[in-house]
Design a protein around this motif. Structure first.
Motif, PDB file in Angstrom:
ATOM      1  N   VAL A  96     104.975  67.206 -25.490  1.00  0.00           N
ATOM      2  CA  VAL A  96     106.424  66.824 -25.670  1.00  0.00           C
ATOM      3  C   VAL A  96     106.826  65.601 -25.210  1.00  0.00           C
ATOM      4  N   SER A  97     106.630  65.224 -23.393  1.00  0.00           N
ATOM      5  CA  SER A  97     106.752  64.195 -22.988  1.00  0.00           C
ATOM      6  C   SER A  97     106.456  63.263 -23.063  1.00  0.00           C
ATOM      7  N   ALA A  98     104.984  63.147 -23.598  1.00  0.00           N
ATOM      8  CA  ALA A  98     104.435  61.766 -23.674  1.00  0.00           C
ATOM      9  C   ALA A  98     104.793  61.548 -25.433  1.00  0.00           C
ATOM     10  N   ALA A  99     105.762  62.701 -26.229  1.00  0.00           N
ATOM     11  CA  ALA A  99     105.660  62.038 -27.343  1.00  0.00           C
ATOM     12  C   ALA A  99     107.342  61.603 -27.498  1.00  0.00           C
ATOM     13  N   ALA A 100     107.859  61.727 -26.677  1.00  0.00           N
ATOM     14  CA  ALA A 100     109.377  61.746 -26.308  1.00  0.00           C
ATOM     15  C   ALA A 100     109.402  59.556 -25.533  1.00  0.00           C
ATOM     16  N   GLY A 101     107.701  59.785 -25.039  1.00  0.00           N
ATOM     17  CA  GLY A 101     108.095  57.668 -24.891  1.00  0.00           C
ATOM     18  C   GLY A 101     108.404  56.993 -25.952  1.00  0.00           C
ATOM     19  N   SER A 102     107.766  58.038 -27.169  1.00  0.00           N
ATOM     20  CA  SER A 102     107.246  56.627 -27.996  1.00  0.00           C
ATOM     21  C   SER A 102     108.982  56.435 -28.826  1.00  0.00           C
ATOM     22  N   GLY A 103     109.491  55.344 -29.937  1.00  0.00           N
ATOM     23  CA  GLY A 103     110.164  55.754 -30.711  1.00  0.00           C
ATOM     24  C   GLY A 103     110.089  56.566 -32.169  1.00  0.00           C
ATOM     25  N   LEU A 104     108.779  56.765 -32.093  1.00  0.00           N
ATOM     26  CA  LEU A 104     108.310  57.852 -33.315  1.00  0.00           C
ATOM     27  C   LEU A 104     108.054  59.159 -32.916  1.00  0.00           C
ATOM     28  N   GLY A 105     107.898  59.399 -31.479  1.00  0.00           N
ATOM     29  CA  GLY A 105     107.325  60.400 -31.684  1.00  0.00           C
ATOM     30  C   GLY A 105     106.006  60.871 -31.832  1.00  0.00           C
ATOM     31  N   ARG A 106     105.264  59.683 -31.352  1.00  0.00           N
ATOM     32  CA  ARG A 106     104.357  60.075 -31.547  1.00  0.00           C
ATOM     33  C   ARG A 106     103.089  60.372 -30.155  1.00  0.00           C
ATOM     34  N   VAL A 107     101.708  60.445 -29.599  1.00  0.00           N
ATOM     35  CA  VAL A 107     101.168  60.792 -28.906  1.00  0.00           C
ATOM     36  C   VAL A 107      99.540  60.505 -29.229  1.00  0.00           C
ATOM     37  N   ALA A 108      98.901  60.082 -28.348  1.00  0.00           N
ATOM     38  CA  ALA A 108      97.471  59.951 -29.067  1.00  0.00           C
ATOM     39  C   ALA A 108      96.232  60.886 -27.993  1.00  0.00           C
ATOM     40  N   ILE A 109      95.601  61.918 -28.392  1.00  0.00           N
ATOM     41  CA  ILE A 109      94.935  62.707 -27.857  1.00  0.00           C
ATOM     42  C   ILE A 109      93.404  62.618 -27.918  1.00  0.00           C
ATOM     43  N   TYR A 110      92.646  62.287 -26.350  1.00  0.00           N
ATOM     44  CA  TYR A 110      91.190  62.701 -26.100  1.00  0.00           C
ATOM     45  C   TYR A 110      91.058  63.565 -25.461  1.00  0.00           C
ATOM     46  N   SER A 111      89.979  64.741 -26.426  1.00  0.00           N
ATOM     47  CA  SER A 111      89.146  63.688 -27.245  1.00  0.00           C
ATOM     48  C   SER A 111      89.893  65.284 -28.147  1.00  0.00           C
ATOM     49  N   GLU A 112      89.804  65.129 -29.631  1.00  0.00           N
ATOM     50  CA  GLU A 112      90.095  66.090 -30.620  1.00  0.00           C
ATOM     51  C   GLU A 112      88.999  67.835 -30.256  1.00  0.00           C
ATOM     52  N   ASN A 113      88.036  67.252 -29.957  1.00  0.00           N
ATOM     53  CA  ASN A 113      86.913  67.773 -29.216  1.00  0.00           C
ATOM     54  C   ASN A 113      87.314  69.072 -28.815  1.00  0.00           C
ATOM     55  N   SER A 114      87.641  67.895 -27.699  1.00  0.00           N
ATOM     56  CA  SER A 114      88.085  69.405 -26.447  1.00  0.00           C
ATOM     57  C   SER A 114      89.227  69.889 -26.052  1.00  0.00           C
TER      58      SER A 114
END
Length: 201
Positions: A96-114
Protein backbone atom coordinates in the motif's frame (compact mmCIF):
# COMPACT_ATOMS: atom_id res chain seq x y z
CA UNK A 1 17.13 1.81 -10.39
CA UNK A 2 18.69 1.24 -7.00
CA UNK A 3 17.94 4.19 -4.72
CA UNK A 4 20.99 6.30 -3.94
CA UNK A 5 19.12 9.29 -2.51
CA UNK A 6 18.71 7.57 0.86
CA UNK A 7 21.54 5.04 0.85
CA UNK A 8 25.16 5.80 1.69
CA UNK A 9 26.21 2.50 0.09
CA UNK A 10 24.69 2.45 -3.39
CA UNK A 11 26.48 5.30 -5.12
CA UNK A 12 30.07 4.62 -3.95
CA UNK A 13 29.75 0.84 -4.22
CA UNK A 14 27.63 0.49 -7.37
CA UNK A 15 28.11 3.81 -9.14
CA UNK A 16 24.37 4.52 -9.28
CA UNK A 17 23.53 8.22 -9.11
CA UNK A 18 19.77 8.55 -8.78
CA UNK A 19 19.69 12.27 -9.52
CA UNK A 20 21.57 11.86 -12.80
CA UNK A 21 19.30 9.02 -13.88
CA UNK A 22 16.20 11.06 -13.03
CA UNK A 23 17.63 13.92 -15.12
CA UNK A 24 17.49 11.64 -18.19
CA UNK A 25 13.69 11.67 -17.93
CA UNK A 26 13.71 15.13 -19.51
CA UNK A 27 15.06 13.69 -22.76
CA UNK A 28 13.76 10.12 -22.66
CA UNK A 29 10.22 8.87 -22.08
CA UNK A 30 10.60 6.14 -19.47
CA UNK A 31 9.05 5.20 -16.15
CA UNK A 32 11.42 5.21 -13.21
CA UNK A 33 11.13 2.08 -11.06
CA UNK A 34 12.98 2.64 -7.78
CA UNK A 35 14.26 -0.28 -5.70
CA UNK A 36 15.16 0.28 -2.07
CA UNK A 37 18.52 -1.29 -1.07
CA UNK A 38 18.74 -4.23 1.35
CA UNK A 39 19.69 -1.93 4.24
CA UNK A 40 16.07 -0.67 4.32
CA UNK A 41 14.27 -4.02 4.12
CA UNK A 42 13.89 -4.24 7.90
CA UNK A 43 12.44 -0.73 8.20
CA UNK A 44 8.78 0.21 8.54
CA UNK A 45 6.57 -0.35 5.46
CA UNK A 46 5.83 3.38 5.51
CA UNK A 47 9.41 4.06 4.36
CA UNK A 48 8.06 4.19 0.80
CA UNK A 49 5.97 7.25 1.65
CA UNK A 50 9.18 9.06 2.55
CA UNK A 51 10.89 7.82 -0.61
CA UNK A 52 7.96 9.01 -2.69
CA UNK A 53 7.99 12.45 -1.10
CA UNK A 54 11.64 12.93 -2.08
CA UNK A 55 11.34 11.48 -5.58
CA UNK A 56 8.25 13.51 -6.43
CA UNK A 57 10.36 16.63 -6.02
CA UNK A 58 12.51 15.31 -8.89
CA UNK A 59 9.94 13.46 -11.02
CA UNK A 60 7.33 16.02 -12.01
CA UNK A 61 4.89 13.51 -13.50
CA UNK A 62 4.02 10.96 -10.75
CA UNK A 63 2.62 8.61 -13.41
CA UNK A 64 6.23 7.97 -14.46
CA UNK A 65 7.29 6.88 -10.98
CA UNK A 66 6.87 3.54 -9.24
CA UNK A 67 8.59 1.50 -6.53
CA UNK A 68 9.93 -2.03 -6.34
CA UNK A 69 9.51 -4.29 -3.29
CA UNK A 70 11.92 -7.15 -2.68
CA UNK A 71 10.11 -10.08 -1.05
CA UNK A 72 13.23 -12.09 -0.33
CA UNK A 73 14.86 -13.53 2.80
CA UNK A 74 16.53 -10.94 5.06
CA UNK A 75 18.43 -10.98 8.33
CA UNK A 76 15.88 -10.38 11.10
CA UNK A 77 17.92 -11.62 14.09
CA UNK A 78 18.28 -8.20 15.70
CA UNK A 79 14.79 -6.99 14.86
CA UNK A 80 11.25 -7.56 16.08
CA UNK A 81 10.14 -8.82 12.67
CA UNK A 82 8.35 -12.18 12.87
CA UNK A 83 9.61 -13.73 9.63
CA UNK A 84 12.62 -13.64 7.34
CA UNK A 85 10.39 -12.90 4.34
CA UNK A 86 7.80 -10.11 4.41
CA UNK A 87 4.33 -11.60 4.62
CA UNK A 88 0.84 -10.95 5.99
CA UNK A 89 0.13 -7.50 7.39
CA UNK A 90 3.70 -6.31 6.93
CA UNK A 91 3.67 -7.13 3.22
CA UNK A 92 0.20 -5.65 2.74
CA UNK A 93 1.21 -2.37 4.40
CA UNK A 94 4.42 -2.29 2.36
CA UNK A 95 2.51 -2.74 -0.90
CA UNK A 96 0.00 0.00 0.00
CA UNK A 97 2.78 2.45 0.91
CA UNK A 98 4.79 1.70 -2.22
CA UNK A 99 1.72 1.97 -4.47
CA UNK A 100 0.85 5.35 -2.95
CA UNK A 101 4.11 6.71 -4.35
CA UNK A 102 2.95 6.20 -7.91
CA UNK A 103 0.47 8.43 -9.67
CA UNK A 104 -1.20 5.28 -11.00
CA UNK A 105 -1.11 3.24 -7.80
CA UNK A 106 1.35 0.75 -9.29
CA UNK A 107 3.96 -1.34 -7.52
CA UNK A 108 6.47 -3.96 -8.63
CA UNK A 109 7.12 -7.06 -6.53
CA UNK A 110 10.18 -9.28 -6.71
CA UNK A 111 9.33 -11.95 -7.07
CA UNK A 112 6.06 -13.69 -7.87
CA UNK A 113 7.54 -16.97 -6.70
CA UNK A 114 8.71 -15.69 -3.29
CA UNK A 115 5.37 -14.18 -2.20
CA UNK A 116 3.53 -16.69 0.02
CA UNK A 117 0.49 -18.06 -1.82
CA UNK A 118 -1.98 -16.90 0.86
CA UNK A 119 -0.80 -13.29 0.49
CA UNK A 120 -1.94 -12.79 -3.09
CA UNK A 121 -5.60 -12.55 -2.06
CA UNK A 122 -4.76 -9.84 0.49
CA UNK A 123 -2.62 -7.88 -1.96
CA UNK A 124 -5.43 -7.86 -4.50
CA UNK A 125 -7.72 -6.37 -1.87
CA UNK A 126 -5.35 -3.72 -0.49
CA UNK A 127 -4.56 -2.42 -3.99
CA UNK A 128 -8.24 -1.88 -4.74
CA UNK A 129 -9.23 1.67 -5.63
CA UNK A 130 -12.66 3.26 -5.68
CA UNK A 131 -14.59 2.23 -8.80
CA UNK A 132 -18.16 2.75 -9.95
CA UNK A 133 -20.06 -0.36 -10.98
CA UNK A 134 -23.78 -0.43 -11.70
CA UNK A 135 -25.52 -3.64 -12.62
CA UNK A 136 -28.55 -4.61 -14.62
CA UNK A 137 -30.06 -8.07 -14.89
CA UNK A 138 -27.47 -9.29 -17.36
CA UNK A 139 -24.99 -6.43 -17.70
CA UNK A 140 -22.76 -4.02 -15.81
CA UNK A 141 -21.51 -0.48 -16.37
CA UNK A 142 -17.98 -0.01 -15.10
CA UNK A 143 -15.95 3.15 -14.46
CA UNK A 144 -12.60 2.36 -12.86
CA UNK A 145 -9.21 4.13 -12.53
CA UNK A 146 -7.40 0.78 -12.44
CA UNK A 147 -8.24 -2.69 -13.80
CA UNK A 148 -10.86 -4.47 -11.68
CA UNK A 149 -11.66 -8.13 -11.15
CA UNK A 150 -15.37 -8.89 -10.95
CA UNK A 151 -15.99 -12.03 -8.93
CA UNK A 152 -17.30 -14.62 -9.12
CA UNK A 153 -17.70 -15.26 -12.81
CA UNK A 154 -19.87 -17.90 -14.41
CA UNK A 155 -18.59 -20.38 -16.98
CA UNK A 156 -19.94 -18.47 -19.98
CA UNK A 157 -18.97 -15.87 -22.58
CA UNK A 158 -18.72 -12.21 -21.59
CA UNK A 159 -18.84 -9.21 -23.93
CA UNK A 160 -16.97 -5.99 -23.20
CA UNK A 161 -18.18 -2.97 -25.17
CA UNK A 162 -19.95 -5.33 -27.57
CA UNK A 163 -16.96 -7.58 -28.27
CA UNK A 164 -16.21 -11.07 -26.97
CA UNK A 165 -13.95 -10.58 -23.95
CA UNK A 166 -11.14 -13.12 -23.32
CA UNK A 167 -10.01 -12.04 -19.82
CA UNK A 168 -12.25 -14.50 -17.96
CA UNK A 169 -11.15 -17.23 -15.54
CA UNK A 170 -12.39 -19.10 -12.49
CA UNK A 171 -11.17 -16.11 -10.43
CA UNK A 172 -13.46 -13.65 -12.19
CA UNK A 173 -13.74 -11.26 -15.12
CA UNK A 174 -10.88 -8.79 -15.48
CA UNK A 175 -12.09 -5.42 -16.76
CA UNK A 176 -9.62 -2.79 -18.00
CA UNK A 177 -9.22 0.80 -16.85
CA UNK A 178 -11.84 3.31 -17.98
CA UNK A 179 -15.56 3.30 -18.74
CA UNK A 180 -16.95 0.09 -20.19
CA UNK A 181 -20.08 -1.95 -20.63
CA UNK A 182 -19.91 -5.64 -19.75
CA UNK A 183 -22.66 -8.09 -20.66
CA UNK A 184 -23.39 -11.79 -20.76
CA UNK A 185 -25.65 -11.27 -23.77
CA UNK A 186 -24.19 -11.65 -27.24
CA UNK A 187 -24.66 -8.34 -29.09
CA UNK A 188 -27.32 -8.25 -31.79
CA UNK A 189 -26.31 -8.11 -35.43
CA UNK A 190 -28.45 -5.88 -37.62
CA UNK A 191 -28.78 -6.95 -41.26
CA UNK A 192 -30.12 -4.49 -43.82
CA UNK A 193 -32.10 -6.21 -46.56
CA UNK A 194 -35.18 -5.36 -48.55
CA UNK A 195 -38.14 -4.68 -46.39
CA UNK A 196 -38.15 -4.43 -42.58
CA UNK A 197 -34.86 -4.75 -40.72
CA UNK A 198 -34.76 -8.12 -38.95
CA UNK A 199 -32.62 -8.57 -35.83
CA UNK A 200 -30.71 -11.78 -35.28
CA UNK A 201 -28.71 -12.52 -32.17
Amino acid sequence: MMDSLHSKFVQPALGVDSKRIVALMKDFNFTLQVEDPAEFWMKSPERYLGFAQDYRKLVKDPRRLMFDINVVPRDVKKTSLPSATATGTELARTVVSAAAGSGLGRVAIYSENSVPAQDWQFLRIVLTQASLISSGKRSWKIDCPVPVLLTPSEDRDYYLDGKLWPAVSIDGVLAPTGRHGLSIDRPCIISWIRGPCPRAC
